[in-house]
Design an enzyme around this catalytic site. Structure first.
Site: not given
Ligand SMILES: NC(=O)C1=CN([C@@H]2O[C@H](COP(=O)(O)OP(=O)(O)OC[C@H]3O[C@@H](n4cnc5c(N)ncnc54)[C@H](O)[C@@H]3O)[C@@H](O)[C@H]2O)C=CC1
Ligand code: BAL
Length: 499
Positions: A193, A269, A303, A402
């Protein structure tokens, strides 16, 4: 009426048009979702709709799980490691062939500067796919354990079966492939997904999986929202493992869903608030190059971004001046905010929601905090200029949460003890960066810091052949390298008597 499952995406005249699939990818075919719902893909640099694509729901997840289970039981579990290696090698060649198309899609969909970011992301995936194309017979081996003269034991490393992968939007194609390639090398079938914000490149890649020769059902792609498709996958009783990248908030939920369903194995992650620590004896040219890339590459949406910088008080003022100048010189929006401009090194953030969230963080700062930034004049797009925050308190939201944007907090320290205390004062533990020319300082830092990765005199120069993952609330488990296959295997122990 015929359902249209492809569209044409046009960009610049010098670049190819893209024949873009817009259906769910199920059993090697693109199909509409069961309820016909679609989602718009928005270009974050123009706020215009690129296209719309079908998004799934619980019924579609059920269809995908049946497909993946059937394929696992009857076809994929019967393949040899060599066959899996060969298919991954074919895939690497096809990703290389379509490198430009995939980079264009991530550029449009995720707002990545085409030349300085998007192409590099795809190149990393090509390298990764080559790496994992030799993994099926190397990282899947068990061990033999002598017990006594009448007995030995051995372990078999076996795939889980059907694994679900949920990924974010910051590296749409790369994050998908970090998981898919490892899971396939281990012998699982996968349902992925993508983020609803960035589904185009992985849908495009559906065609490449098929062309590479993967049998129907090995890879199913179900785009959709987290609260529909993500939840359905994480709660599913016939999904054996889930691997998630995204926010810590959702990571916690994924654990809950697993606990409340079939206790499926979980890899997470999650977020980070990584600190770069700059000691007085460090080489400032190396520091500047590293920490600017570490926070401003990909508009800070990493991240492992070094979103906190701690600088020894003796070089603090000098560092701030140099950091401002170096950032101005190096991180630039393209002319007319065009992501295809060769000189563009900085794009927008992903969405209106992220844009508002980041600006809220900045607007909520206390009065004494100073913000160093060059205001921009742009009518459309979610552009936030590189932003350096000083005179900030360690306990503030800007320092602790973050932000996931081009915003960095800089703080001064007076001793090693203070620096390591500040560094470890975070709920996250993804990465840390240490800058010094003193081997003793570096060695002590490596031992004392509570993070899954430490970069020495560098930042964010990732290697696909080594493990990646976090301590504390940054996650559970590891990706990449051998660990990226092992995390998709479970161990069976065999007791062998010798009579
Ligand atoms: N560590 C990382 O690589 C990332 C961190 N983030 C953090 O998250 C914050 C919010 O970004 P979002 O896009 O809202 O991240 P998110 O964690 O909500 O989304 C990531 C993935 O999880 C899915 N998802 C969302 N809610 C879910 C649920 N209840 N059950 C299963 N899957 C679910 C989303 O559709 C997406 O595919 C950002 O501001 C950042 O701080 C966001 C993206 C990547
Ligand atoms: N560079 C890919 C992993 C991350 O920093 O979100």
């Amino acid at each position: 009426m015929m359902t249209n499952l492809y569209t044409t995406i046009q960009t610049h005249s010098s670049l190819p048009d893209i024949h873009q699939p817009i259906g769910l990818f199920l059993d090697n075919d693109f199909v509409p979702s069961s309820n016909g719902n679609k989602y718009n893909s928005i270009n974050p640099s123009t706020e215009e709709i690129i296209t719309s694509f079908y998004v799934g729901n619980k019924n579609d997840v059920d269809r995908a799980v049946i497909s993946s289970r059937t394929c696992f039981n009857h076809i994929w579990s019967q393949t040899s490691p060599t066959e899996r290696n060969n298919l991954l090698r074919n895939l690497a060649s096809l990703i290389k062939r379509d490198r430009v198309q995939l980079a264009i899609l991530d550029c449009l969909d995720a707002g990545k500067p085409y030349h300085s970011n998007a192409l590099g992301d795809i190149d990393q995936v090509i390298e990764l796919t080559h790496f994992y194309s030799g993994a099926s017979d190397k990282f899947t081996v068990g061990s033999t354990v002598p017990i006594s003269k009448n007995k030995y034991c051995y372990t078999r490393e076996e795939p889980y079966g059907v694994v679900a992968l949920i990924i974010p939007w910051n590296y749409p194609f790369a994050m998908a492939c970090w998981k898919i390639q490892g899971a396939l090398a281990a012998g699982n079938t996968v349902i992925i997904k993508p983020s609803e914000l960035t589904s185009l490149s992985i849908l495009y890649a559906g065609q490449l999986f098929k062309e590479a020769g993967f049998p129907p059902g090995v890879i199913n792609i179900i785009p959709g929202e987290g609260h529909k498709v993500g939840i359905a996958l994480a709660n599913h009783m016939d999904v054996d493992k889930i691997s998630f990248t995204g926010s810590t908030r959702v990571g916690r939920l994924i654990m809950e869903y697993s606990g409340k369903s079939n206790l499926k194995d979980v890899t997470l992650e999650c977020g980070g608030k990584s600190a770069a620590v700059i000691f007085e004896d460090s080489d400032l040219d190396i520091v500047l190059e590293s920490v600017t890339k570490g926070i401003f590459h990909n508009s800070g949406q990493n991240c492992t971004a070094n979103s906190r910088i701690y600088v020894h008080e003796s070089i603090y003022e000098k560092f701030i001046d140099l950091f401002k100048c170096f950032t101005r010189k190096t991180y630039k929006f393209g002319s007319n905010f065009d992501l295809f401009d060769k000189h563009c090194t900085m794009g927008p953030v992903i969405s209106r929601i992220q844009y508002d969230k980041i600006n809220n963080f900045l607007n909520k700062k206390s009065k004494k905090v100073q913000i160093i930034t060059d205001p921009i004049n742009v009518e459309k797009g979610y552009f936030i200029p590189p932003t350096i925050v000083i005179d900030i308190e360690q306990t503030s939201d800007l320092m602790q949460q973050e932000i996931f944007g081009p915003v960095v907090c800089v703080y001064k320290f007076t001793s090693y003890e203070e620096a390591i205390k500040l560094t470890n004062n975070s709920e996250y533990g993804l990465a840390a960066m240490v800058f010094s020319n003193n081997i003793n300082t570096i060695n002590k830092f490596i031992k004392d810091v509570k993070t899954g990765t430490v970069w020495i005199n560098s930042s964010n120069d990732e290697e696909i052949s080594v493990p990646f993952g976090g301590y504390k609330m940054s996650g559970i488990g590891r990706e990449l390298g051998e660990a990226g296959v092992k995390s998709f295997l479970q161990t069976k122990t065999v007791h062998v008597p010798i009579h």
